[in-house]
Design an enzyme around this catalytic site. Structure first.
Site, PDB file in Angstrom:
ATOM      1  N   ASP A 101       0.852  -1.196   0.000  1.00 11.49           N
ATOM      2  CA  ASP A 101       0.000   0.000   0.000  1.00 11.49           C
ATOM      3  C   ASP A 101       0.886   1.244   0.000  1.00 11.49           C
ATOM      4  OD1 ASP A 101      -2.170   1.653   0.086  1.00 11.49           O
ATOM      5  OD2 ASP A 101      -2.723   1.222   2.160  1.00 11.49           O
ATOM      6  N   SER A 142      -7.235  12.775  -0.137  1.00 10.96           N
ATOM      7  CA  SER A 142      -5.986  12.263   0.435  1.00 10.96           C
ATOM      8  C   SER A 142      -5.349  13.368   1.260  1.00 10.96           C
ATOM      9  CB  SER A 142      -5.037  11.819  -0.682  1.00 10.96           C
ATOM     10  OG  SER A 142      -3.815  11.334  -0.163  1.00 10.96           O
ATOM     11  N   SER A 144      -1.888  14.277   4.090  1.00 12.85           N
ATOM     12  CA  SER A 144      -0.602  13.832   4.620  1.00 12.85           C
ATOM     13  C   SER A 144      -0.739  13.447   6.094  1.00 12.85           C
ATOM     14  CB  SER A 144       0.437  14.940   4.461  1.00 12.85           C
ATOM     15  OG  SER A 144       0.061  16.072   5.231  1.00 12.85           O
ATOM     16  N   GLU A 146       0.982  14.624   8.454  1.00  9.68           N
ATOM     17  CA  GLU A 146       1.032  15.858   9.242  1.00  9.68           C
ATOM     18  C   GLU A 146      -0.375  16.446   9.397  1.00  9.68           C
ATOM     19  OE1 GLU A 146       4.987  15.064   7.552  1.00  9.68           O
ATOM     20  OE2 GLU A 146       2.971  15.143   6.701  1.00  9.68           O
ATOM     21  N   ALA A 147      -1.207  16.325   8.343  1.00 10.73           N
ATOM     22  CA  ALA A 147      -2.591  16.810   8.422  1.00 10.73           C
ATOM     23  C   ALA A 147      -3.421  15.924   9.344  1.00 10.73           C
ATOM     24  CB  ALA A 147      -3.209  16.850   7.023  1.00 10.73           C
ATOM     25  N   ARG A 148      -3.129  14.639   9.343  1.00 14.19           N
ATOM     26  CA  ARG A 148      -3.902  13.703  10.171  1.00 14.19           C
ATOM     27  C   ARG A 148      -3.689  13.956  11.655  1.00 14.19           C
ATOM     28  NH1 ARG A 148      -3.567   7.984   6.718  1.00 14.19           N
ATOM     29  NH2 ARG A 148      -3.845   8.970   4.686  1.00 14.19           N
ATOM     30  N   ASN A 154      -9.370  11.425   5.306  1.00 15.28           N
ATOM     31  CA  ASN A 154      -9.852  11.313   3.929  1.00 15.28           C
ATOM     32  C   ASN A 154     -11.376  11.286   3.932  1.00 15.28           C
ATOM     33  OD1 ASN A 154      -7.183  11.077   3.264  1.00 15.28           O
ATOM     34  ND2 ASN A 154      -7.250   8.905   2.773  1.00 15.28           N
ATOM     35  N   GLU A 203      -2.673  -0.082  -4.376  1.00 19.97           N
ATOM     36  CA  GLU A 203      -2.743  -1.180  -3.405  1.00 19.97           C
ATOM     37  C   GLU A 203      -2.849  -2.514  -4.133  1.00 19.97           C
ATOM     38  OE1 GLU A 203      -5.656  -2.500   0.345  1.00 19.97           O
ATOM     39  OE2 GLU A 203      -6.171  -0.796  -0.928  1.00 19.97           O
TER      40      GLU A 203
END
Length: 583
Positions: A101, A142, A144, A146-148, A154, A203
């Site tokens: 993945d 999508s 990054s 850092e954003a999560r 998502n 994936e």
């Protein structure tokens, strides 16, 4: 309220707006026009460019078609790198499955050309650059890692994401770059093994048991690390890899590997310990409703379910689901590795920007959609004989314009199917049948919010006809005999039989089938590489003897072409040392 009034009330004012991150606060569906962010113009539904414009910019279209295109691409690569491989869905017995993945695929591809954004919270969305509107309903596909860290996920709307992280950077879609990266990823995998199952554009599952010698943990770890390094060097994106004896364990192991890592869960005691610590809701196929049903009984983790018998789980969840959950909690997964895909249907569908006022507009739009379906069918080399029209109709209680700009909103789904007298790919024929079905429905055109045309009962356009004349049985027996006497050991019993059956089908059909021609050509090339010249001579003589009895110039041309390709291969691989012109 329904209970107190003993009556079913309209649902509109009770609707909660759903996104992938839980139920949000109640949001009014009547958004004032002056508060709407400025939007780029969308072509009218009847515009000749509407269908092309939609598919050129649709993320969902890219995701759905990329899988189909990748499967076709993988099939070609399998023939190129493994000429004696014949695609068959593979049992997972004695398998070593890798779940591969790419980490934050869309974002990773975008950052290759924007290295200055690395380390920042970044997301991919259709929103305009520097859009900081807190009521933006552009969906994030999508984001990054850092954003999560800010709680962004998502599927979240950009407006919600901005409230969590005002400094998040938005970047546009780059479908051509995604396509290129996917193709390179799958080329690397197929070079290593023909056993590749395409899951999505980023994936896959692969079986590498035959590529390793001892399958020790050290050997597996080294192999996976080398694969990840090779992928990063080729496409500039990091990948996470989970390893297990089946698809279930490998997929769950990937969670421990992310981001940019690998996790091997292969030994029986490791599987029991690792799966036991996983939440039941994390098992594949366990949705919210089913997870709630299980957790409400007090079972949170897979280990909590181990004391329960299969019968108990079947009573709780139903026979099929109960058996699946019983096996999954124990790391048992009997699904095959799907390396051969047979399409059951093919479709085109648009659920965005559909606004129709007059039937003439709808007629033009349906013709354009039928043309798109024709293109896809020809690309897949299939034709069909059952057409289905699927429509999304605005629900009675839904607002005229939904929260998402030009979206479909809350809809009722209706469909109708009809058979065509013969298999076809013709857009004109499809359009005529669709119009006939539409006219039989009672539709309010202005309420149509989504349209799909599906073609079912497909067949391969390469299918050959049965012969009007057949070759005498003794001729067919000679081919079979040739394989019994000079059966190439490197092929294995099953592949030898399959090639023999192909040659016999040549004898019994009236015209050459391109798929079978390709198989025999690949077989002849493999004989050169892996077999010996005497085997090659025997097989070629057997083919010539059978084809000669047909006395058919088309068949003769096919055989000569096969012979020519074989001879070219010999000349290129062995510098012309071998000469088979005597044949």
């Amino acid at each position: 309220d329904c209970d107190s009034l003993q009556s079913l009330l309209p649902i509109a004012k009770y609707m909660l707006h759903r996104t992938s991150q839980n139920i949000q606060d109640v949001i009014s569906s009547k958004v004032k026009s002056e508060k709407r962010e400025e939007k780029l113009p969308i072509p009218e539904t009847a515009d000749d460019n509407f269908v092309d414009e939609f598919y050129n910019n649709s993320r969902l279209h890219h995701l759905s078609t990329s899988v189909s295109e990748l499967r076709h691409h993988v099939s070609k690569l399998q023939k190129l790198y493994h000429p004696m491989y014949f695609p068959k869905n593979r049992s997972q017995n004695s398998s070593l499955i890798l779940h591969i993945d790419i980490d934050c695929f869309f974002v990773s591809v975008s950052l290759k050309s924007r290295p200055h954004l690395k380390g920042l919270p970044v997301c991919v969305t259709h929103a305009k650059p520097n859009d900081k509107s807190d009521n933006s309903y552009a969906e994030i596909s999508s984001c990054s890692y850092e954003a999560r860290e800010y709680g962004i996920k998502n599927g979240m709307f950009l407006g919600k994401a901005l409230s969590l992280c005002p400094n998040i950077v938005t970047v546009p879609y780059e479908f051509a770059e995604y396509h290129r990266a996917s193709n390179e990823l799958f080329q690397i995998m197929v070079q290593k093994t023909p056993y590749v199952e395409v899951v999505s554009c980023d994936e896959a599952f692969i079986d590498v048991a035959e590529a390793l010698v001892a399958c020790s943990k050290e050997e597996i770890a080294g192999y996976v690390k080398e694969l990840r390094t090779e992928v990063y060097a080729a496409i500039g994106c990091t990948v996470s890899v989970g390893v297990g004896p089946n698809k279930l364990v490998a997929r769950i192991a990937t969670r421990a590997a992310k981001p940019n890592g690998q996790y091997i869960c292969y030994e029986e005691n490791e599987i029991k310990q690792y799966l036991g610590s996983q939440k039941v809701s994390d098992l594949p196929g366990i949705g919210r409703s089913l997870a709630h049903k299980i957790t409400s009984e007090g079972y949170e983790k897979c280990s909590d379910l181990l004391p329960l018998s299969e019968g108990t789980l079947s009573e709780l969840l139903g026979d099929k689901t109960g058996k699946t959950v019983y096996n999954y909690c124990r790391g048992v997964d009997n699904r095959e590795l799907i390396v051969k895909h047979e399409r059951k249907s093919i479709s085109v569908e648009i659920n965005y920007g559909i606004r129709i006022q007059a039937f003439v507009e709808f007629d033009v739009f349906l013709l354009n959609l039928s043309k798109e379906l024709e293109k896809r069918m020809k690309r897949e080399n299939v034709s069909g004989s059952v057409v289905t029209i699927k429509l999304k109709i605005r629900s009675e209680d839904a607002s005229i314009e939904p929260i998402k700009y030009m979206g479909h909103g809350i809809c009722d789904n209706i469909s109708k199917s009809s058979s065509i007298s013969s298999f076809t790919t013709d857009a004109t024929v499809i359009h005529k049948k669709v119009i006939s079905m539409v006219k039989s429905m009672s539709l309010v055109l202005s309420d149509i919010r989504g349209v799909g045309i599906h073609m079912g009962k497909l067949k391969d356009t390469f299918s050959s006809k049965k012969a009007s004349t057949t070759v005498p049985k003794n001729q067919v027996q000679q081919v079979c005999k040739a394989f019994q006497v000079n059966k190439p050991e490197f092929l294995g019993y099953k592949d030898s039989i399959e090639i023999k059956d192909v040659l016999v089908s040549w004898c019994e059909s009236s015209e050459p089938c391109q798929v079978d021609v390709d198989k025999v050509n690949e077989y002849l090339e493999a004989l050169i590489v892996y077999g010996d010249i005497s085997q090659l001579q025997d097989i070629l003589r057997s083919i010539r003897k059978i084809l000669g009895s047909k006395n058919d110039p088309e068949w003769t041309a096919v055989f000569n072409h096969s012979l020519q390709l074989t001879q070219q291969k010999i000349c290129s691989d062995f510098n012309g040392i071998l000469d088979i012109s005597c044949l």
